[in-house]
Design an enzyme around this catalytic site. Sequence first.
Site, mmCIF file in Angstrom:
data_model
loop_
_atom_site.group_PDB
_atom_site.id
_atom_site.type_symbol
_atom_site.label_atom_id
_atom_site.label_comp_id
_atom_site.label_asym_id
_atom_site.label_seq_id
_atom_site.Cartn_x
_atom_site.Cartn_y
_atom_site.Cartn_z
ATOM 1 N N ASP A 13 3.716 0.886 -6.704
ATOM 2 C CA ASP A 13 2.637 1.480 -5.915
ATOM 3 C C ASP A 13 1.850 2.534 -6.680
ATOM 4 O O ASP A 13 1.361 3.513 -6.103
ATOM 5 C CB ASP A 13 3.196 2.094 -4.602
ATOM 6 N N LYS A 16 -1.773 -0.326 -9.268
ATOM 7 C CA LYS A 16 -2.021 -1.436 -10.220
ATOM 8 C C LYS A 16 -3.164 -2.328 -9.725
ATOM 9 O O LYS A 16 -4.003 -2.764 -10.504
ATOM 10 C CB LYS A 16 -0.734 -2.273 -10.391
ATOM 11 N N GLY A 40 2.692 -5.256 -2.892
ATOM 12 C CA GLY A 40 1.558 -5.001 -2.017
ATOM 13 C C GLY A 40 0.532 -4.265 -2.858
ATOM 14 O O GLY A 40 0.731 -3.099 -3.178
ATOM 15 N N HIS A 41 -0.502 -4.973 -3.281
ATOM 16 C CA HIS A 41 -1.513 -4.383 -4.168
ATOM 17 C C HIS A 41 -2.807 -4.225 -3.382
ATOM 18 O O HIS A 41 -3.315 -5.193 -2.836
ATOM 19 C CB HIS A 41 -1.727 -5.276 -5.397
ATOM 20 N N GLN A 223 5.594 -4.424 -9.039
ATOM 21 C CA GLN A 223 6.681 -3.439 -9.152
ATOM 22 C C GLN A 223 6.478 -2.562 -10.405
ATOM 23 O O GLN A 223 5.345 -2.346 -10.780
ATOM 24 C CB GLN A 223 8.063 -4.115 -9.159
HETATM 25 P P1 GDP Z 1 0.032 -1.056 -6.351
HETATM 26 O O1 GDP Z 1 1.172 -1.710 -5.633
HETATM 27 O O2 GDP Z 1 0.462 -0.472 -7.661
HETATM 28 O O3 GDP Z 1 -1.163 -1.958 -6.500
HETATM 29 O O4 GDP Z 1 -0.409 0.181 -5.429
HETATM 30 P P2 GDP Z 1 -0.600 0.177 -3.833
HETATM 31 O O5 GDP Z 1 -1.809 -0.591 -3.489
HETATM 32 O O6 GDP Z 1 0.679 -0.218 -3.161
HETATM 33 O O7 GDP Z 1 -0.769 1.721 -3.545
HETATM 34 C C1 GDP Z 1 -1.777 2.452 -4.176
HETATM 35 C C2 GDP Z 1 -2.703 3.052 -3.111
HETATM 36 O O8 GDP Z 1 -3.534 4.006 -3.717
HETATM 37 C C3 GDP Z 1 -3.655 2.045 -2.486
HETATM 38 O O9 GDP Z 1 -3.884 2.406 -1.152
HETATM 39 C C4 GDP Z 1 -4.949 2.205 -3.316
HETATM 40 O O10 GDP Z 1 -6.102 1.840 -2.591
HETATM 41 C C5 GDP Z 1 -4.921 3.668 -3.573
HETATM 42 N N1 GDP Z 1 -5.525 4.135 -4.819
HETATM 43 C C6 GDP Z 1 -5.532 3.566 -6.046
HETATM 44 N N2 GDP Z 1 -6.075 4.391 -6.967
HETATM 45 C C7 GDP Z 1 -6.414 5.522 -6.283
HETATM 46 C C8 GDP Z 1 -6.989 6.772 -6.668
HETATM 47 O O11 GDP Z 1 -7.253 7.022 -7.831
HETATM 48 N N3 GDP Z 1 -7.155 7.696 -5.698
HETATM 49 C C9 GDP Z 1 -6.833 7.469 -4.377
HETATM 50 N N4 GDP Z 1 -7.055 8.422 -3.503
HETATM 51 N N5 GDP Z 1 -6.297 6.301 -3.999
HETATM 52 C C10 GDP Z 1 -6.077 5.352 -4.925
HETATM 53 P P1 IMO Z 2 4.252 -3.114 -5.885
HETATM 54 O O1 IMO Z 2 3.926 -4.306 -6.749
HETATM 55 C C1 IMO Z 2 7.328 -0.364 -4.489
HETATM 56 C C2 IMO Z 2 11.369 -1.994 -4.125
HETATM 57 C C3 IMO Z 2 11.953 -2.089 -2.731
HETATM 58 C C4 IMO Z 2 13.423 -1.885 -3.033
HETATM 59 C C5 IMO Z 2 13.589 -2.610 -4.368
HETATM 60 C C6 IMO Z 2 14.135 -4.034 -4.229
HETATM 61 O O2 IMO Z 2 3.411 -2.997 -4.682
HETATM 62 O O3 IMO Z 2 4.316 -1.879 -6.716
HETATM 63 P P2 IMO Z 2 13.039 -6.321 -3.404
HETATM 64 O O4 IMO Z 2 12.458 -6.701 -2.086
HETATM 65 O O5 IMO Z 2 12.113 -6.459 -4.551
HETATM 66 O O6 IMO Z 2 14.371 -6.980 -3.668
HETATM 67 O O7 IMO Z 2 13.390 -4.748 -3.246
HETATM 68 O O8 IMO Z 2 12.309 -2.665 -4.963
HETATM 69 N N1 IMO Z 2 10.063 -2.675 -4.299
HETATM 70 C C7 IMO Z 2 8.901 -2.019 -4.403
HETATM 71 N N2 IMO Z 2 8.621 -0.699 -4.307
HETATM 72 N N3 IMO Z 2 6.346 -1.255 -4.776
HETATM 73 C C8 IMO Z 2 6.624 -2.565 -4.900
HETATM 74 O O9 IMO Z 2 5.715 -3.457 -5.337
HETATM 75 C C9 IMO Z 2 7.944 -3.003 -4.669
HETATM 76 N N4 IMO Z 2 8.541 -4.216 -4.694
HETATM 77 C C10 IMO Z 2 9.847 -3.990 -4.474
HETATM 78 O O10 IMO Z 2 11.440 -1.093 -1.882
HETATM 79 O O11 IMO Z 2 13.667 -0.529 -3.279
HETATM 80 MG MG MG Z 3 2.150 -1.619 -3.806
#
Ligand code: GDP
Ligand code: IMO
Ligand code: MG
Length: 428
Positions: A13, A16, A40-41, A223
């Site tokens: 999270d 990416k 979840g991206h 991840q």
């Molecule tokens: P990922 O799994 O690595 O793709 O990240 P997630 O989407 O799960 O979580 C990142 C969150 O931060 C999302 O809600 C993005 O829209 C948000 N985001 C990404 N870059 C920035 C930033 O520079 N500033 C802010 N405020 N939000 C951001």
């Molecule tokens: P993105 O791509 C954050 C964590 C789960 C748990 C561990 C194992 O959005 O960054 P799993 O279901 O993969 O067997 O769970 O990994 N986990 C993540 N945490 N972002 C993710 O993906 C994750 N995908 C798995 O919360 O701790």
């Molecule tokens: Mg994510």
Amino acid sequence: MSTVVINGTQWGDEGKGKIVDYLAAQADTVVRFQGGSNAGHTVCLDGEEYKLRLMPSGILCKDTTCVIANGVVFDPQVFLEEIDALKNRGVDVSNIKISNRAHVVMPWHKIFDELNENLRGDKKIGTTKRGIGPCYIDKADRIGIRICDLIDREEFAAKCREVLDQKNFILQKAYNHEPLNYDEILAEYEGYAERIAPYVCDTISFLNDEIDAGKKILFEGAQATMLDIDYGTYPYVTASHPISGGVAVGAGVAPKKIDKIIGVVKAYCTRVGEGPFPTEQLNEIGDKLRTAGHEFGTVTGRPRRTGWLDACVVKYAGQISGVDYMAVTRLDILDGFDEIKMCVAYEVDGKIINEIPASLKILAKVKPVYETFDGWKVNISNVRKYEDLPVNARKYLERMAAVTKIDVGIISVGPNRDQTIIVAKDIF
Ligand code: GDP
Ligand code: IMO
Ligand code: MG
């Protein structure tokens, strides 16, 4: 440079999806190479938010091909839901390729994920319960069902029967769980097969041909390093390799064909699920980070654990993946803090250590050594040039680069595509 890998450097999270979407505008192809719908991206574009799980984050760029490669564990139900949701929002989904070698997430994988978590009790991993671990277990156990099997009616009927008999035996005898119904699963998955068949191909030859033709390819990690099954905080990890080396195994692209590696670094730190987190702030600072950053899981909605940036972890990720540049995200979330801390070393039993301990017992004893920085206390979300960032923000970034020994290449100051500062001009 024509092939770029994006890896998470912390516990996931990091943002990416945002960085991939930004760079995808310059790419011909975006590839997911590991993980599955546990990811979840989020991509924000024109005031709309898209939450992507299996779909590569290049899907919102017209003319970009999206590839789901062999290393992914593919849940056809989730994929088709994503396709339908994107189509309904007017997104073109015709340019997608799915590897015939990817393993298929079956209903029993999700059930075993849940049952195993329940069995672990207070030792639970906190998985996303999407069947990811059990699907990779079956792959290693050589009883997985691959996409090439799924789209071959006869083969699928036979494999499904064979594996389901084994799974039902275990479900009933070991877990006292009712058996799953073969006919129902067959009918459901035959329906999926029909819909996904047009997307299926040999992505290995496709990608290698693209590379030979000088096309620009972006590999999108899901991840992150600290969730890697070898390098993360085992056993509190996922079941795949979210590191740059994962590209070779998960997409069939040789290491020597990878040109640049970008490590995405959240400006502070979060973790969902259980397991060690040395810089976690179980106090008002952690609450402030969670509130300011709306830190709730994209897939499960769980509140994310929060803490200060752990530069030791980022340095480690840099070593493992060979990170060329950091993409520092969410710097704007720190705008309101009077002071900001960064962990620059670990102390165990009064000694500074130069490694991430393998033993969870030792990791639990680690005392982060913090440096404290003055906050900048201004809104940076409209800054577009490095030199326009407040001096205190630059000091924080410069120290991050010094401790991790990785240059800052990109800075993100908001979720939208344009809220991006490019420092390194040679990424693609
Ligand atoms: P990922 O799994 O690595 O793709 O990240 P997630 O989407 O799960 O979580 C990142 C969150 O931060 C999302 O809600 C993005 O829209 C948000 N985001 C990404 N870059 C920035 C930033 O520079 N500033 C802010 N405020 N939000 C951001
Ligand atoms: P993105 O791509 C954050 C964590 C789960 C748990 C561990 C194992 O959005 O960054 P799993 O279901 O993969 O067997 O769970 O990994 N986990 C993540 N945490 N972002 C993710 O993906 C994750 N995908 C798995 O919360 O701790
Ligand atoms: Mg994510």
